[in-house]
Design an enzyme around this catalytic site. Structure first.
Site, PDB file in Angstrom:
ATOM      1  N   LYS A 175      41.155 -32.856 -40.920  1.00 19.68           N
ATOM      2  CA  LYS A 175      41.133 -33.600 -39.649  1.00 19.68           C
ATOM      3  C   LYS A 175      39.858 -33.255 -38.871  1.00 19.68           C
ATOM      4  O   LYS A 175      39.178 -32.270 -39.203  1.00 19.68           O
ATOM      5  CB  LYS A 175      42.374 -33.244 -38.827  1.00 19.68           C
ATOM      6  CG  LYS A 175      42.430 -31.788 -38.382  1.00 19.68           C
ATOM      7  CD  LYS A 175      43.791 -31.417 -37.832  1.00 19.68           C
ATOM      8  CE  LYS A 175      43.818 -29.962 -37.424  1.00 19.68           C
ATOM      9  NZ  LYS A 175      45.195 -29.489 -37.188  1.00 19.68           N
ATOM     10  N   ARG A 231      49.130 -25.410 -46.300  1.00 18.92           N
ATOM     11  CA  ARG A 231      48.440 -26.407 -45.490  1.00 18.92           C
ATOM     12  C   ARG A 231      47.339 -25.770 -44.650  1.00 18.92           C
ATOM     13  O   ARG A 231      47.312 -25.914 -43.434  1.00 18.92           O
ATOM     14  CB  ARG A 231      49.491 -27.040 -44.575  1.00 18.92           C
ATOM     15  CG  ARG A 231      49.303 -28.501 -44.270  1.00 18.92           C
ATOM     16  CD  ARG A 231      50.498 -29.034 -43.486  1.00 18.92           C
ATOM     17  NE  ARG A 231      50.754 -28.319 -42.264  1.00 18.92           N
ATOM     18  CZ  ARG A 231      51.944 -27.842 -41.883  1.00 18.92           C
ATOM     19  NH1 ARG A 231      53.015 -28.015 -42.618  1.00 18.92           N
ATOM     20  NH2 ARG A 231      52.076 -27.190 -40.745  1.00 18.92           N
ATOM     21  N   TYR A 257      16.769 -25.455 -15.614  1.00 16.74           N
ATOM     22  CA  TYR A 257      17.568 -25.924 -14.471  1.00 16.74           C
ATOM     23  C   TYR A 257      18.106 -24.768 -13.633  1.00 16.74           C
ATOM     24  O   TYR A 257      18.608 -23.778 -14.178  1.00 16.74           O
ATOM     25  CB  TYR A 257      18.762 -26.742 -14.964  1.00 16.74           C
ATOM     26  CG  TYR A 257      18.417 -28.109 -15.486  1.00 16.74           C
ATOM     27  CD1 TYR A 257      17.817 -29.063 -14.665  1.00 16.74           C
ATOM     28  CD2 TYR A 257      18.703 -28.452 -16.800  1.00 16.74           C
ATOM     29  CE1 TYR A 257      17.520 -30.333 -15.144  1.00 16.74           C
ATOM     30  CE2 TYR A 257      18.407 -29.725 -17.295  1.00 16.74           C
ATOM     31  CZ  TYR A 257      17.814 -30.657 -16.454  1.00 16.74           C
ATOM     32  OH  TYR A 257      17.530 -31.899 -16.941  1.00 16.74           O
ATOM     33  N   CYS A 276      20.008 -26.746 -21.764  1.00 13.72           N
ATOM     34  CA  CYS A 276      19.981 -28.130 -21.283  1.00 13.72           C
ATOM     35  C   CYS A 276      20.778 -29.005 -22.260  1.00 13.72           C
ATOM     36  O   CYS A 276      21.297 -28.534 -23.258  1.00 13.72           O
ATOM     37  CB  CYS A 276      18.547 -28.644 -21.193  1.00 13.72           C
ATOM     38  SG  CYS A 276      17.433 -27.549 -20.286  1.00 13.72           S
ATOM     39  N   ASP A 297      19.580 -31.253 -24.286  1.00 14.76           N
ATOM     40  CA  ASP A 297      18.869 -31.444 -25.558  1.00 14.76           C
ATOM     41  C   ASP A 297      17.944 -30.294 -25.930  1.00 14.76           C
ATOM     42  O   ASP A 297      17.346 -30.331 -26.996  1.00 14.76           O
ATOM     43  CB  ASP A 297      18.000 -32.712 -25.481  1.00 14.76           C
ATOM     44  CG  ASP A 297      18.781 -33.895 -24.983  1.00 14.76           C
ATOM     45  OD1 ASP A 297      19.930 -34.070 -25.432  1.00 14.76           O
ATOM     46  OD2 ASP A 297      18.257 -34.632 -24.135  1.00 14.76           O
TER      47      ASP A 297
HETATM   48  C1  LIG Z   1      45.486 -28.266 -37.873  1.00 17.20           C
HETATM   49  C2  LIG Z   1      46.760 -28.095 -38.587  1.00 17.20           C
HETATM   50  C3  LIG Z   1      46.864 -27.225 -39.685  1.00 17.20           C
HETATM   51  C4  LIG Z   1      45.764 -26.275 -40.105  1.00 17.20           C
HETATM   52  O1  LIG Z   1      45.769 -25.162 -39.231  1.00 17.20           O
HETATM   53  P1  LIG Z   1      44.777 -23.929 -39.510  1.00 17.20           P
HETATM   54  O2  LIG Z   1      45.118 -22.975 -38.440  1.00 17.20           O
HETATM   55  O3  LIG Z   1      43.395 -24.468 -39.358  1.00 17.20           O
HETATM   56  O4  LIG Z   1      45.059 -23.449 -40.864  1.00 17.20           O
HETATM   57  C5  LIG Z   1      48.053 -27.217 -40.394  1.00 17.20           C
HETATM   58  N1  LIG Z   1      49.088 -28.001 -40.031  1.00 17.20           N
HETATM   59  C6  LIG Z   1      49.030 -28.833 -38.961  1.00 17.20           C
HETATM   60  C7  LIG Z   1      50.216 -29.643 -38.602  1.00 17.20           C
HETATM   61  C8  LIG Z   1      47.874 -28.897 -38.193  1.00 17.20           C
HETATM   62  O5  LIG Z   1      47.826 -29.708 -37.141  1.00 17.20           O
END
Ligand SMILES: *Cc1c(COP(=O)(O)O)cnc(C)c1O
Length: 393
Positions: free
Chosen positions: A40, A231, A272, A319, A321
């Site tokens: 993601k 995951r 700045y 800044c 950029d």
């Molecule tokens: C982002 C996310 C992950 C991964 O989490 P990490 O801490 O980066 O391993 C797993 N499951 C869900 C539902 C997430 O939103």
């Protein structure tokens, strides 16, 4: 064009480190457990299509993104493996979910009903994973405390809907990356509740092909939570507190080149707000990187970047950029030399701690203006300039 990309500001994506991190996790989970790579947010800033392609060739089982748009980007990029959308998709888009062969998270009965209705109208079946809220209090079927019996019934009802294929079920830990005793017990409570839900569903004759809950923190700490699939996100990118112990390698490094060097007299205000004033004669470099590239403005006047000859402190305000650095003690630094923002000398983990944030935010903040250079065995294999919305070569 290539020179310009190389000699300004860029992020290097070490695909060998990515492969290493994937294989290290694979070894840890064993052959019976599947691996879902979380890609993601443009693969945490690393480039979703490039990371997904690599994972696909490595034999990864599943990918996850947050939205339909992110999933479509993967499909357009030639990714054919299963993709789970973790977040909400409006039920009106069900036809597209089916068309792109995507898996949708279902977090409530009303949504399940809407998806099933739309899938039926589209003449297809929507593959779904049920999300159970065991204590994150974000998305998911409520099952805590007094909600248990109703929650289990609602999940069972959702799974029985005619146009849904309930392939999987999952939950998400809020505190699995912490070794504090109260966080360990909270994670175990979440996991017990999840397995209690699975057992209650099994008692109703409902089982799932893919049960998953282990994010990176759980991958590192809790093998009992691996179930059918892990995951991880941040671990794949070699970041987070557990990465060193797991032997993982950071995938992204960020660099910017000195574009101009000027020598200022004592008592010259810089940038700045005149936050910094030269105490004496100073040799100052200007870098073409700013907060619009992902260099947090809160680092102004307090961070050091790394030259090949030693650290160069940032002077005054960062800044949008540009950023100024002190090269007075580094006479060998020339125009065109690259300075490291994070990478081998200054880890993204350390930099995040310094900014009082997490490495996730740091790598996600590297903006689309920053070209990504994909490296394999020390060679650039691809340059991606996302500001043009396409690969450059
Ligand atoms: C982002 C996310 C992950 C991964 O989490 P990490 O801490 O980066 O391993 C797993 N499951 C869900 C539902 C997430 O939103």
């Amino acid at each position: 064009m290539e020179e310009e990309i190389l000699r300004r500001t860029w992020a290097e994506i070490d695909m060998d480190a990515l492969s290493h991190n994937y294989r290290a996790a694979r070894e840890k989970i064993g052959p019976g457990v599947k691996y879902l790579g979380v890609v993601k947010a443009d693969a945490y800033g690393h480039g979703a299509v490039q990371v997904a392609r690599k994972l696909q060739t490595l034999g990864c089982d599943y990918l996850a993104v947050s939205s339909l748009d992110e999933a479509r980007e993967l499909r357009r990029g030639g990714i054919t493996m299963p993709v789970l959308i973790l977040g909400h998709t409006p039920p009106e888009m069900t036809r597209q979910l089916i068309q792109y062969d995507l898996t949708q998270t279902v977090s409530a009965l009303a949504k399940a009903e809407a998806y099933s209705k739309e899938a039926e109208a589209a003449g297809g079946t929507l593959r779904v994973h049920i999300k159970v809220d065991t204590g994150m209090s974000r998305l998911g079927f409520l099952v805590r405390g007094g909600h248990f019996a109703d929650g289990v019934r609602a999940i069972d009802t959702a799974c029985a809907l005619p146009a849904l294929d309930p392939e999987g079920i999952f939950t998400h830990f809020s505190s699995s990356d912490s070794d504090a005793p109260e966080d360990i017990s909270y994670t175990m409570e979440q996991f017990s509740l999840f397995t209690a839900v699975l057992d209650a569903l099994a008692a109703r004759g409902r089982s799932f092909r893919l049960r998953h809950c282990a994010n990176s923190g759980a991958l590192a700490r809790y093998p009992e939570t691996y179930l059918d699939m892990v995951r991880p996100g941040i671990a794949l990118y070699g970041l987070g507190d557990d990465a060193p112990a797991l032997g993982l390698r950071p995938v992204m490094s960020l660099y910017s080149c000195v574009s101009t060097i000027k020598v200022f007299d004592a008592d010259t205000p810089v940038s700045y707000g005149r936050l910094y004033r030269t105490p004496d004669r100073r040799r100052i470099g200007v870098l073409p990187i700013g907060y619009a590239d992902g260099l947090f403005r809160s680092f102004s006047n307090r961070l050091r970047l790394w030259s090949p000859y030693g650290p160069a402190p940032i002077l005054g305000r960062i800044c949008m950029d540009m950023t100024m650095v002190d090269l007075s003690g580094l006479p060998d630094v020339r125009v065109g030399d690259a300075l490291e923002v994070f990478g081998p000398h200054q880890s993204a983990n350390a930099l995040a701690a310094f900014a009082d944030t997490i490495p996730y935010e740091l790598v996600c903040a590297v903006s689309k203006r920053v070209p990504r250079l994909y490296m394999e065995q020390g060679k650039v294999t691809e340059r991606s300039l996302r500001i043009l919305g396409q690969a450059v070569s």
